[in-house]
Design a protein around this motif. Structure first.
Motif, PDB file in Angstrom:
ATOM      1  N   ASN A 115      -1.091  10.476 -28.954  1.00 56.26           N
ATOM      2  CA  ASN A 115      -1.608  10.196 -27.619  1.00 56.26           C
ATOM      3  C   ASN A 115      -0.673   9.173 -26.969  1.00 56.26           C
ATOM      4  O   ASN A 115      -0.562   8.050 -27.437  1.00 56.26           O
ATOM      5  CB  ASN A 115      -3.026   9.640 -27.715  1.00 56.26           C
ATOM      6  N   SER A 116       0.007   9.565 -25.907  1.00 57.49           N
ATOM      7  CA  SER A 116       0.992   8.669 -25.287  1.00 57.49           C
ATOM      8  C   SER A 116       0.370   7.363 -24.828  1.00 57.49           C
ATOM      9  O   SER A 116       1.058   6.341 -24.729  1.00 57.49           O
ATOM     10  CB  SER A 116       1.674   9.372 -24.116  1.00 57.49           C
ATOM     11  N   GLU A 117      -0.938   7.360 -24.556  1.00 56.45           N
ATOM     12  CA  GLU A 117      -1.617   6.133 -24.116  1.00 56.45           C
ATOM     13  C   GLU A 117      -1.703   5.109 -25.258  1.00 56.45           C
ATOM     14  O   GLU A 117      -1.843   3.918 -25.003  1.00 56.45           O
ATOM     15  CB  GLU A 117      -3.003   6.456 -23.586  1.00 56.45           C
ATOM     16  N   THR A 118      -1.637   5.568 -26.489  1.00 52.09           N
ATOM     17  CA  THR A 118      -1.650   4.642 -27.626  1.00 52.09           C
ATOM     18  C   THR A 118      -0.395   3.791 -27.635  1.00 52.09           C
ATOM     19  O   THR A 118      -0.411   2.621 -28.015  1.00 52.09           O
ATOM     20  CB  THR A 118      -1.758   5.428 -28.952  1.00 52.09           C
ATOM     21  N   GLY A 119       0.710   4.390 -27.220  1.00 48.17           N
ATOM     22  CA  GLY A 119       1.972   3.653 -27.172  1.00 48.17           C
ATOM     23  C   GLY A 119       2.587   3.425 -28.530  1.00 48.17           C
ATOM     24  O   GLY A 119       3.306   2.438 -28.741  1.00 48.17           O
TER      25      GLY A 119
END
Length: 526
Positions: A115-119
């Motif tokens: 998940n790109s939002e997790t970073g």
């Protein structure tokens, strides 16, 4: 009747056989986040490796064994991995929350990872998993990645293409499980407070004091009884003290305040201490590729030929060994030690020949060009531990070539700025891997970090995790390493070691070269 003091309660745990002790070790910095999918700083990783267990475990010799999984199978085409979980694993927290570790926890952890939002900085390492890269870039749903829990204790992972390194990747922290229910209950504080960390390994976080300007911060790990019910865990706990001053960390160890001390130097005060050493640092010279004179291949060859690496080793402390390549002896590719399994030898390139170097120098450069490079300097970051020994290199160049070159020591910020702008003649580089992977060492020459963009290095790094056999991966790395060395863009000097010192009465400590963490699970105080 009187109540037992805290000290008496601790002593009760300390058995005659050396078990039940609370060990103490100092870290340079506060851990930033105790989240295995995100953490990149050394302090966090040092702690996390004692708290989490993935499906598999990589031993100190590189072999891979089961851990969170009790067994697994791989399909004939090398694309489908089926893991059967050990049902005895359970979550432990500082609060009341608890639960079994299931296949759904691994499924959720990988969805977080992609998940790109997790970073997560580690997502790209696992792009061999089916649809993972597409999901990370928003071109597929996270539910479409090739990680699926079939039931509570069966997990299936499907790859895009066979990867000989995939099992090794599953031993690393980013592949640790994460419980979705607990994660959501933390409301954005997961990994940031003791109460918001659920561990499935040997220890869990009992207390964590991390005041921004605090001078006595610490992390206290305590034994996870769910884990120790079926695994040997000898200590009762580990206290991580935060101490930024290297001198204080050293004195704390020598006076017995701490039991373990990890350093890249060997102070005279440590001569009687027990220790383990690991070859993990590469030290070498990089010539500015924009320097019209020094960057010529024939000039780099002469400079390299004038350096007697055997003398560099014999005239420096035992912590430095002569480097005939970029990748140190303790670096791995998957489960294989790189140096032991690579057929590539660079000693025929990095030869020492004082007479031939002097002869070639006499006609390779004009007198005007030799005058131009007189007074040039080697830029060295002030964090480099062995600057004093660089004078051996400059003396060799002066004695053989009459090449007068100085040493320019700069702070880290100026070093980075000048490196990026190309404001240097030659720079000293020190490369260390945080994972023990041989790929990490050639990566520095694939992205222009030192002004060098090696096509073979870039191709090897971009293909990391996609090689169908470890021998193919090792061959690609060896060709990339040879490309950088044979062009004399980087001139190896030394491999340096990291040392793990223990008190005389401490036994059983292991150092995980793959993560740079001291592992306390089987440590005893005798």
């Amino acid at each position: 009747m009187t109540a037992c003091s805290p000290l008496e309660r601790v002593i009760d745990f300390f058995s005659d056989d050396g078990t039940g002790y609370i060990f103490k070790i100092s870290l340079q910095d506060d851990p930033e986040i105790l989240d295995p999918q995100i953490a990149v700083d050394e302090s966090s990783i040092a702690i996390l490796k004692n708290m989490f267990v993935g499906l598999l475990r990589q031993n100190s010799d590189g072999t891979i064994t089961t851990a969170g999984a009790s067994d697994y199978t791989i399909s004939a085409d090398g694309l489908t991995y089926t893991f059967y979980l050990d049902e005895r694993y359970a979550w432990k927290t500082a609060g009341d929350w608890e639960g079994s570790v299931t296949a759904y926890d691994y499924e959720f952890a990988f969805r977080r990872l992609f998940n790109s939002e997790t970073g997560s900085p580690y997502a790209e390492d696992y792009f061999s998993i089916l649809n993972s890269e597409a999901a990370y870039k928003g071109n597929a749903e996270l539910t479409e990645i090739g990680v699926h829990a079939i039931d509570d204790y069966t997990l299936v992972i499907t790859l895009e293409s066979p990867s000989a390194e995939f099992l090794s990747l599953l031993t690393r922290l980013p592949a640790s499980p994460c419980n979705e229910e607990f994660f959501e209950s933390c409301k954005g504080k997961y990994g940031l407070e003791a109460e918001c960390i659920a561990s499935n390994g040997a220890f869990y976080v009992r207390y964590w004091l991390h005041e921004e300007y605090g001078t006595d911060n610490y992390v206290r790990l305590r034994r996870n009884d769910y884990y120790s019910d079926f695994n040997d865990v000898y200590p009762y706990g580990v206290n991580y003290l935060i101490e930024s001053d290297e001198a204080v960390r050293l004195s704390d160890f020598t006076d017995g305040t701490t039991d373990i001390y990890i350093s890249s130097t060997f102070d005279s005060a440590l001569e009687e201490s027990e220790y383990q050493s690991y070859s993990v640092y590469f030290c070498g010279l990089v010539i500015n590729p924009d320097n019209e004179i020094l960057s010529r291949n024939e000039v780099g060859e002469i400079i390299s030929m004038a350096i007697d690496r055997d003398a560099l080793e014999s005239e420096t402390p035992d912590i430095l060994t002569a480097a005939y390549g970029i990748i140190p002896y303790d670096a791995y590719v998957g489960s294989s030690n790189y140096r032991k399994n690579s057929d590539s030898s660079l000693e025929d390139i990095l030869i020492y020949n004082e007479q031939l170097a002097e002869y070639k120098w006499s006609f390779t450069l004009t007198d005007s060009e030799k005058k131009t490079i007189t007074g040039m300097k080697i830029m060295v970051p002030d964090t480099f531990e062995y600057t004093d020994y660089l004078s051996l290199v400059t003396e060799m160049l002066n004695d053989t070539l009459g090449m007068s070159i100085g040493i320019d020591i700069v702070n880290e910020s100026d070093y980075a700025t000048r490196l990026a702008s190309g404001d240097y003649d030659i720079c000293l580089v020190e490369i260390e891997s945080s994972s023990g992977s041989a790929f990490d060492y050639i990566e520095a020459f694939s992205d222009g970090s030192y002004g060098i963009v090696s096509k073979s290095c870039r191709e090897a790094v971009e293909s990391s995790g996609k090689y169908s056999t470890l021998s193919a991966a090792i061959y690609a790395i060896s060709e990339a390493e040879k490309d950088v060395i044979s062009s004399y863009q980087c001139i190896p000097l030394w491999y340096a070691e990291k040392f793990v010192f223990t008190a005389d009465d401490v036994s059983g400590l292991t150092y995980d070269v793959f993560s740079g963490a001291a592992i306390f699970e089987l440590v005893k105080k005798l």
